[in-house]
Design a protein around this motif. Structure first.
Motif, PDB file in Angstrom:
ATOM      1  N   ALA A 152       0.834  -1.206   0.000  1.00  8.50           N
ATOM      2  CA  ALA A 152       0.000   0.000   0.000  1.00  8.50           C
ATOM      3  C   ALA A 152       0.869   1.256   0.000  1.00  8.50           C
ATOM      4  CB  ALA A 152      -0.928  -0.006   1.214  1.00  8.50           C
ATOM      5  N   ARG A 155       2.418   1.655  -3.485  1.00  3.97           N
ATOM      6  CA  ARG A 155       1.427   2.126  -4.454  1.00  3.97           C
ATOM      7  C   ARG A 155       1.140   3.614  -4.247  1.00  3.97           C
ATOM      8  NH1 ARG A 155       1.625   0.599  -8.719  1.00  3.97           N
ATOM      9  NH2 ARG A 155       3.693   0.092  -7.972  1.00  3.97           N
ATOM     10  N   TYR A 156       1.044   4.022  -2.986  1.00  5.16           N
ATOM     11  CA  TYR A 156       0.787   5.438  -2.698  1.00  5.16           C
ATOM     12  C   TYR A 156       1.928   6.313  -3.218  1.00  5.16           C
ATOM     13  CZ  TYR A 156       0.940   9.758  -0.033  1.00  5.16           C
ATOM     14  OH  TYR A 156       1.060  11.076   0.326  1.00  5.16           O
ATOM     15  N   ARG A 157       3.155   5.935  -2.924  1.00  2.00           N
ATOM     16  CA  ARG A 157       4.304   6.728  -3.372  1.00  2.00           C
ATOM     17  C   ARG A 157       4.370   6.793  -4.895  1.00  2.00           C
ATOM     18  NH1 ARG A 157       8.430   9.081   0.018  1.00  2.00           N
ATOM     19  NH2 ARG A 157       9.911   8.306  -1.520  1.00  2.00           N
ATOM     20  N   ALA A 160       1.100   8.900  -6.190  1.00  4.87           N
ATOM     21  CA  ALA A 160       1.042  10.292  -5.743  1.00  4.87           C
ATOM     22  C   ALA A 160       2.271  11.095  -6.178  1.00  4.87           C
ATOM     23  CB  ALA A 160       0.882  10.348  -4.228  1.00  4.87           C
ATOM     24  N   PHE A 240      -2.828   4.590   3.609  1.00  3.22           N
ATOM     25  CA  PHE A 240      -2.211   4.757   2.292  1.00  3.22           C
ATOM     26  C   PHE A 240      -3.229   4.659   1.167  1.00  3.22           C
ATOM     27  CE2 PHE A 240       1.647   3.134   4.655  1.00  3.22           C
ATOM     28  CZ  PHE A 240       2.232   4.381   4.735  1.00  3.22           C
ATOM     29  N   TYR A 241      -4.186   3.745   1.269  1.00  2.00           N
ATOM     30  CA  TYR A 241      -5.169   3.623   0.193  1.00  2.00           C
ATOM     31  C   TYR A 241      -6.163   4.776   0.209  1.00  2.00           C
ATOM     32  CZ  TYR A 241      -3.407  -0.785  -1.488  1.00  2.00           C
ATOM     33  OH  TYR A 241      -2.605  -1.744  -2.043  1.00  2.00           O
ATOM     34  N   ARG A 243      -5.302   7.767   0.942  1.00  2.00           N
ATOM     35  CA  ARG A 243      -4.549   8.837   0.279  1.00  2.00           C
ATOM     36  C   ARG A 243      -4.487   8.619  -1.230  1.00  2.00           C
ATOM     37  NH1 ARG A 243       0.569  10.783   4.029  1.00  2.00           N
ATOM     38  NH2 ARG A 243      -0.670  11.475   5.819  1.00  2.00           N
ATOM     39  N   ILE A 244      -4.405   7.354  -1.642  1.00  2.00           N
ATOM     40  CA  ILE A 244      -4.427   7.066  -3.080  1.00  2.00           C
ATOM     41  C   ILE A 244      -5.752   7.531  -3.679  1.00  2.00           C
ATOM     42  CG2 ILE A 244      -4.588   5.211  -4.792  1.00  2.00           C
ATOM     43  CD1 ILE A 244      -2.501   3.682  -3.197  1.00  2.00           C
ATOM     44  N   HIS A 247      -5.892  11.232  -3.853  1.00  2.00           N
ATOM     45  CA  HIS A 247      -5.044  11.757  -4.923  1.00  2.00           C
ATOM     46  C   HIS A 247      -5.701  11.553  -6.284  1.00  2.00           C
ATOM     47  CE1 HIS A 247      -1.392  12.712  -7.180  1.00  2.00           C
ATOM     48  NE2 HIS A 247      -1.662  11.643  -7.913  1.00  2.00           N
ATOM     49  N   ALA A 280      -2.821  -0.698  -8.630  1.00  2.00           N
ATOM     50  CA  ALA A 280      -3.315  -0.347  -7.297  1.00  2.00           C
ATOM     51  C   ALA A 280      -4.618  -1.087  -6.986  1.00  2.00           C
ATOM     52  CB  ALA A 280      -3.531   1.156  -7.192  1.00  2.00           C
TER      53      ALA A 280
END
Length: 380
Positions: A152, A155-157, A160, A240-241, A243-244, A247, A280
């Motif tokens: 997670a 994937r976020y990094r 984003a 994290f998801y 935030r995904i 974004h 993702a």
């Protein structure tokens, strides 16, 4: 050590239905009656009040576990072989995929021991067999949980911060080492009985950490491992998801506003962005399976330690064990079927595994362009 206690029917006057049916009465074969006397002291008296499961119940569970073992080993082996033999796939992001497959494979290799235990209706290798079985489950369960968190995070990094946020190889390897270190304390402590211990549960053919022994030490251990192995990974995954998703929404809003200013209908996100979002979605599916697989086990441990133990029948406690092993079996197939690059490479190695529909020249061109962008997304 425990003192074995004899439970009579009067102790269960208010039990009803299915739970009442499992309580041993005079003349019934008691659960654990086929286990060596020296080993009985390691079995909590709670389990000794129930009837021994019928032979067909052991047989059915053995068949289910044998099927899970076959499919799980096949799927995880394909993911690992594909990862290690295909250089373009050996990217920082896919290291986490391979690490998850390793943890799931450890879970799979517990299953032959369960099948053998089902044959003898107990622990074939006694206490050491129980401890090894449980420590393997501890490493694979906690390792898979924190690895899902790392997936997670990756994937976020990547989504984003596509230009400067991707993890490098050294950072990815460092996080993989961290997942193993994360699983170590609460695997080693009960193994050496430094804090808590491993003990048989359910039909006494599986083992896990001891959540039934009375006392503050057991309660504290259960709370700590519940937070460590379940709550913290789950919170990181949710963070994290979320935030995904935030974004992606902001990105789509920006595209709509820009399209409006340019007086066009829409602006494409681009193949690379679409590939990242597709990957993702695969990761989110894996996380959903993790929640489905490990929430029942988390609830069972909390009920056993703090709740109504009348609910903790042998049959009831076996369902969470089946659920977490099923998830470890399904994980690689989700990647094999939905992860674009893994599916393509596995199809080359095992062409009969996936049935592909014939494509027109136009669709072939589009697919090639999409695969190229997905490769860029994975390799970046």
């Amino acid at each position: 050590m425990y003192t074995n206690i004899s439970f009579g029917p009067s102790a269960h006057l208010f039990r009803q239905g299915f739970m009442q049916a499992q309580v041993a009465e005079v003349g019934d074969e008691v659960l654990g009656s086929k286990i060596d006397e020296d080993y009985l002291d390691y079995i909590h008296p709670h389990w000794r009040q129930y009837k021994a499961p019928a032979a067909y119940q052991h047989f059915l569970l053995g068949i289910v576990y044998a099927f899970i073992f076959f499919m799980g080993v096949l799927g995880n082996s394909l993911v690992l072989i594909t990862f290690f033999t295909t250089k373009p796939l050996r990217t920082p992001s896919n290291i986490f995929v391979a690490n998850l497959a390793i943890f799931d494979t450890i879970m799979m290799f517990k299953l032959p021991f369960f099948v053998m235990n089902s044959v003898v209706e107990g622990q074939l290798f006694g206490k050491i067999g129980c401890d090894v079985y449980a420590v393997a489950g501890s490493y694979s369960g906690m390792g898979a949980a924190i690895t899902n968190s790392m997936i997670a995070f990756d994937r976020y990094r990547t989504i984003a911060f596509p230009l400067d946020g991707r993890l490098g190889m050294k950072a990815a390897i460092g996080l993989v080492i961290f997942t193993w270190l994360w699983a170590t304390p609460f695997s080693i402590l009960p193994f050496f009985e430094i804090w808590s211990r491993f003990a048989p549960e359910g039909y006494l053919t599986t083992c896990s950490f001891d959540y039934l022994t009375e006392g503050k030490s057991t309660q504290l251990f259960t709370i700590v491992i519940f937070v460590w192995a379940y709550i913290i990974p789950l919170l990181l995954i949710a963070l994290f998801y979320s935030r995904i998703l935030s974004h992606v929404r902001e990105h789509e809003k920006m595209l709509r506003e820009q399209a409006k200013r340019m007086n066009v209908k829409s602006l494409s996100q681009g193949d690379e962005k679409s590939a990242e979002i597709k990957i993702a979605k695969v990761a989110i599916t894996i996380v959903f399976l993790f929640i489905c697989g490990w929430t029942p086990y988390a609830l069972v441990s909390i009920i056993g330690c703090f709740g109504d133990r009348n609910l903790m029948t042998p049959t009831f406690s076996m369902f969470p064990a089946v659920a977490c092993k099923t998830v470890a079996c399904i994980d690689p197939w989700i990647y094999a079927i939905n992860h674009p690059r893994f599916r393509a490479e596995i199809s080359k190695k095992v062409p009969w595994l996936f049935s592909e529909k014939p494509k027109s020249a136009a669709s072939d061109t589009k697919s090639t362009a999409s695969d190229t962008s997905e490769a860029k997304a994975e390799n970046a």
